[in-house]
Design an enzyme around this catalytic site. Sequence first.
Site, PDB file in Angstrom:
ATOM      1  N   GLU A 119      84.145  75.994  55.641  1.00 32.03           N
ATOM      2  CA  GLU A 119      83.504  76.019  54.333  1.00 32.03           C
ATOM      3  C   GLU A 119      82.175  76.772  54.325  1.00 32.03           C
ATOM      4  O   GLU A 119      81.819  77.428  53.362  1.00 32.03           O
ATOM      5  CB  GLU A 119      83.262  74.597  53.822  1.00 32.03           C
ATOM      6  CG  GLU A 119      84.520  73.865  53.400  1.00 32.03           C
ATOM      7  CD  GLU A 119      85.235  73.187  54.557  1.00 32.03           C
ATOM      8  OE1 GLU A 119      84.995  73.527  55.716  1.00 32.03           O
ATOM      9  OE2 GLU A 119      86.071  72.304  54.269  1.00 32.03           O
ATOM     10  N   GLU A 168      90.404  68.141  56.633  1.00 32.85           N
ATOM     11  CA  GLU A 168      89.865  66.875  56.095  1.00 32.85           C
ATOM     12  C   GLU A 168      90.997  65.919  55.717  1.00 32.85           C
ATOM     13  O   GLU A 168      90.887  64.710  55.908  1.00 32.85           O
ATOM     14  CB  GLU A 168      88.961  67.170  54.892  1.00 32.85           C
ATOM     15  CG  GLU A 168      87.667  67.853  55.318  1.00 32.85           C
ATOM     16  CD  GLU A 168      86.831  68.283  54.140  1.00 32.85           C
ATOM     17  OE1 GLU A 168      87.305  69.096  53.336  1.00 32.85           O
ATOM     18  OE2 GLU A 168      85.695  67.813  54.021  1.00 32.85           O
TER      19      GLU A 168
HETATM   20  N1  T1G Z   1      92.647  79.081  48.715  1.00 33.48           N
HETATM   21  C1  T1G Z   1      93.306  79.982  47.954  1.00 33.48           C
HETATM   22  N2  T1G Z   1      93.966  81.053  48.453  1.00 33.48           N
HETATM   23  C2  T1G Z   1      93.960  81.194  49.781  1.00 33.48           C
HETATM   24  C3  T1G Z   1      93.291  80.299  50.645  1.00 33.48           C
HETATM   25  C4  T1G Z   1      92.618  79.194  50.052  1.00 33.48           C
HETATM   26  N3  T1G Z   1      91.994  78.271  50.801  1.00 33.48           N
HETATM   27  N4  T1G Z   1      93.471  80.736  51.922  1.00 33.48           N
HETATM   28  C5  T1G Z   1      94.209  81.851  51.853  1.00 33.48           C
HETATM   29  N5  T1G Z   1      94.516  82.129  50.574  1.00 33.48           N
HETATM   30  C6  T1G Z   1      95.346  83.243  50.093  1.00 33.48           C
HETATM   31  C7  T1G Z   1      94.693  84.589  50.375  1.00 33.48           C
HETATM   32  O1  T1G Z   1      93.823  84.939  49.316  1.00 33.48           O
HETATM   33  C8  T1G Z   1      95.928  85.484  50.438  1.00 33.48           C
HETATM   34  O2  T1G Z   1      96.342  85.698  49.084  1.00 33.48           O
HETATM   35  C9  T1G Z   1      96.986  84.597  51.084  1.00 33.48           C
HETATM   36  O3  T1G Z   1      96.545  83.240  50.859  1.00 33.48           O
HETATM   37  C10 T1G Z   1      97.135  84.822  52.556  1.00 33.48           C
HETATM   38  O4  T1G Z   1      95.815  84.692  53.113  1.00 33.48           O
HETATM   39  C11 T1G Z   1      87.138  70.647  49.936  1.00 33.48           C
HETATM   40  C12 T1G Z   1      85.979  73.047  49.698  1.00 33.48           C
HETATM   41  C13 T1G Z   1      94.498  80.467  56.572  1.00 33.48           C
HETATM   42  C14 T1G Z   1      93.498  81.866  58.388  1.00 33.48           C
HETATM   43  O5  T1G Z   1      88.286  78.863  54.051  1.00 33.48           O
HETATM   44  O6  T1G Z   1      91.056  81.642  56.547  1.00 33.48           O
HETATM   45  O7  T1G Z   1      88.740  73.533  51.724  1.00 33.48           O
HETATM   46  O8  T1G Z   1      96.111  88.198  49.076  1.00 33.48           O
HETATM   47  O9  T1G Z   1      95.643  87.062  53.915  1.00 33.48           O
HETATM   48  O10 T1G Z   1      95.448  86.481  57.363  1.00 33.48           O
HETATM   49  O11 T1G Z   1      86.052  70.858  51.983  1.00 33.48           O
HETATM   50  O12 T1G Z   1      93.884  82.665  54.772  1.00 33.48           O
HETATM   51  O13 T1G Z   1      98.328  87.109  49.595  1.00 33.48           O
HETATM   52  O14 T1G Z   1      97.366  86.987  47.252  1.00 33.48           O
HETATM   53  O15 T1G Z   1      93.966  85.295  54.671  1.00 33.48           O
HETATM   54  O16 T1G Z   1      97.382  84.847  57.663  1.00 33.48           O
HETATM   55  C15 T1G Z   1      88.491  76.246  53.268  1.00 33.48           C
HETATM   56  C16 T1G Z   1      90.741  80.333  54.090  1.00 33.48           C
HETATM   57  C17 T1G Z   1      88.602  76.369  51.765  1.00 33.48           C
HETATM   58  C18 T1G Z   1      90.514  79.018  54.846  1.00 33.48           C
HETATM   59  C19 T1G Z   1      95.433  82.693  57.033  1.00 33.48           C
HETATM   60  N6  T1G Z   1      89.564  77.012  53.883  1.00 33.48           N
HETATM   61  N7  T1G Z   1      91.924  81.034  54.514  1.00 33.48           N
HETATM   62  O17 T1G Z   1      95.067  84.026  57.263  1.00 33.48           O
HETATM   63  O18 T1G Z   1      96.389  85.196  55.450  1.00 33.48           O
HETATM   64  S1  T1G Z   1      87.313  75.486  50.948  1.00 33.48           S
HETATM   65  C20 T1G Z   1      89.352  78.305  54.220  1.00 33.48           C
HETATM   66  C21 T1G Z   1      91.952  81.678  55.728  1.00 33.48           C
HETATM   67  C22 T1G Z   1      87.682  73.863  51.276  1.00 33.48           C
HETATM   68  C23 T1G Z   1      87.065  71.464  51.188  1.00 33.48           C
HETATM   69  C24 T1G Z   1      86.615  72.873  50.994  1.00 33.48           C
HETATM   70  C25 T1G Z   1      93.195  82.480  55.991  1.00 33.48           C
HETATM   71  C26 T1G Z   1      94.152  81.846  56.996  1.00 33.48           C
HETATM   72  P1  T1G Z   1      97.101  87.084  48.734  1.00 33.48           P
HETATM   73  P2  T1G Z   1      95.375  85.642  54.310  1.00 33.48           P
HETATM   74  P3  T1G Z   1      96.111  85.210  57.016  1.00 33.48           P
END
Ligand code: T1G
Length: 688
Positions: free
Chosen positions: A125, A105
Amino acid sequence: MADTVSVTRQDGVAVVWLDNPPVNALGHALRQPLHAMLEKLRADADTAAIVIACKGRTFVAGADISEFGQPPKAPSLPDVIALLESIGKPTVAAIHGNALGGGFELALGCHYRIAAPDARVGLPEVTLGLLPGAGGTVRLPRLVGAREALGVIVSGKPVNAEKALALGAIDAIAEGDLVAEAVSFARARAEGGGPHVPVLKREEKIEAARNDLDAFEETAKAATANARGLTAPLRCTEAVRNAILLEPSQALAREREMFVELRDGEESAALRHLFFAEREAVKVEGVGKDVAARPVRHVGIVGAGTMGGGIAMAFANGGMRVTVLEVGDEALQRGLGQIEKNYAGSVSRGSLSEKDKLARLARIRGTTDYTDMSDCDLIVEAVFEEMGVKRKVFEKLDEVARDGAVLASNTSYLDLDAIAAFTKRPSDVVGLHFFSPAHVMRLLEIVRGERTAPEVLATALSVAKAIGKTPVVVGVCDGFVGNRMLAARREENEALLLEGASPSSVDKAFTDFGWPMGPFQMVDLAGLDISWRHRQSQGLTAPVADSLCELGYFGQKTGRGFYRYDEGARKPVPDPFVEELIEAKSRELGIERRAIGAEEILERTMYPMINEGARILEEGIAARASDIDVVWVNGYGFPRGKGGPMFWARRHGIDKILARLEYWHGVTGKPVYRPARKLVEAAAAASW
Ligand code: T1G
């Protein structure tokens, strides 16, 4: 701590660097300095254009999910994007790794987007029970079209750079240095003089959608067909519909209202819990980042039956070479034939290309000679669930497997320590409990034997990730975590039938709760004969199910079980014969039948299961309550929107569950209702 936001300049182009490891999540620590930097650059006469880039392994992977449970802090992400969009100078997002959710976004708030060839963009999301809450549902349709945007938003699946370019979601794919090319792109746009039209002001694709609303509604119907009781997919659809029908500002306002409603609701709380739970589950005591996994390139599978074949496919799908062994050539050919049929089915359903099918089949070969597995890095046994058979297999593997090979059993409830003791290398033995169909179900229970070496566990965790499984490390007991709790849940199913319920009233209570199907439909699908054999091996009886098995009513595969299945159909039809059989059993056992409601059914099936989960925690068979949730959501169809049994119990009230267990224990005296110590403690603490 390095600055989360910094800037470098190249001939009038300001490159804004975001640096918030591990995934540049747009938490407040990033939003605030980014907002300040953009305000400064907007006013800076020496800045002709702006590039937004990220340090580390990825562009912004989204808003910071861990912030959602807390009071929002200004500036919000929509505020940052609105400011970005108010900048008249050309703005370019330089995307590498993943630009997901709020990260994409943010990129949509730029005029242009350049991506590295292996980058991905997406709006996941919906998988968190949310909708894009920073303008994604209003801007993406303006770039790629409403129907295409709906597909991206409701699926939640990322899109690779090539597809994103074809859709119009990005403007170019970098061939060399991403940021350098983004800077040149930005400078060219600045020198070109514009106009630089913000995405929010591009109306062409919205006009087209307005003129073909039927097509949009048709796409919307298909996209939400398998929402499985979840609200978020429906809200996503409504938000994109608003993008078509409302003014941008109104659509953005409605999007924000729905985002806040979802963010503060139960469904998203459950899905966000699972997001972190699945990541916690791979953090295993004694298996830190310093413990190296052994490389696995060649996997041996002993047994080419349903499980062995599915496991072979799971590893082939993960890119590994697979050798499948059967003792006889006929069984081997049957197993290999079934694998080919499974892949052909995926191709005909359109979920696999012919090319990928051939590539995966090429990785699998069959043998009847154990020595063909002597160079395997991992060997998984998937033979008959009987200790004598396991002994023969593991003694043979001990002879032929190379030093350092990991030996795994796919047993679903047998004692892994006893299996390990059949070898001279118990520290190399681990359980890999796949769930049928093994190439489809995400859950993998990794069973930690008392002598399993840390690097063997690290290897199992690494292999699970490589083949796209969701692993949970569990201890040794009868049924480990999932099947042990299933047994506790199943125990009262028969009693409910004999006391007055029917298969369909029990199953309806389950499907109304959100399960894909109830226990009787489930056992008809799996086959009554399997649990019958297990009961007999344990000296247990189940009056109704045993009677059906004695009649050869094994469920779908015989056309009759707890339900009837008309000619090859899979739809369960209540069977009056079964209802009469149940009533006759009640009379025979002198049980007075009575009306039994859904609430009692839930209490007498779910609560014993949660109680068993508490015992599992007490005994250390599972390290965390959230691990149990991961097992049940990924292996047994527990509704994701309810977060798993232990999460649901906490939200429902563990003290309420304790009170009802005590009541039913008083009424029935059955051990399955005797509250576990851990449950009593959790009830007092209102937490596991
Ligand atoms: N927020 C907080 N922590 C996050 C995070 C996030 N969005 N994404 C990953 N982490 C942490 C995860 O918990 C882990 O922590 C570390 O980063 C590595 O992640 C307003 C409301 C990007 C494909 O849903 O899909 O934006 O265990 O093990 O396998 O519209 O992380 O090391 O302490 O998954 O290489 C939308 C979520 C959010 C993407 C990488 N975004 N993340 O995968 O690493 S809502 C998502 C992923 C939003 C807006 C809305 C994956 C990755 P720790 P990982 P990975």
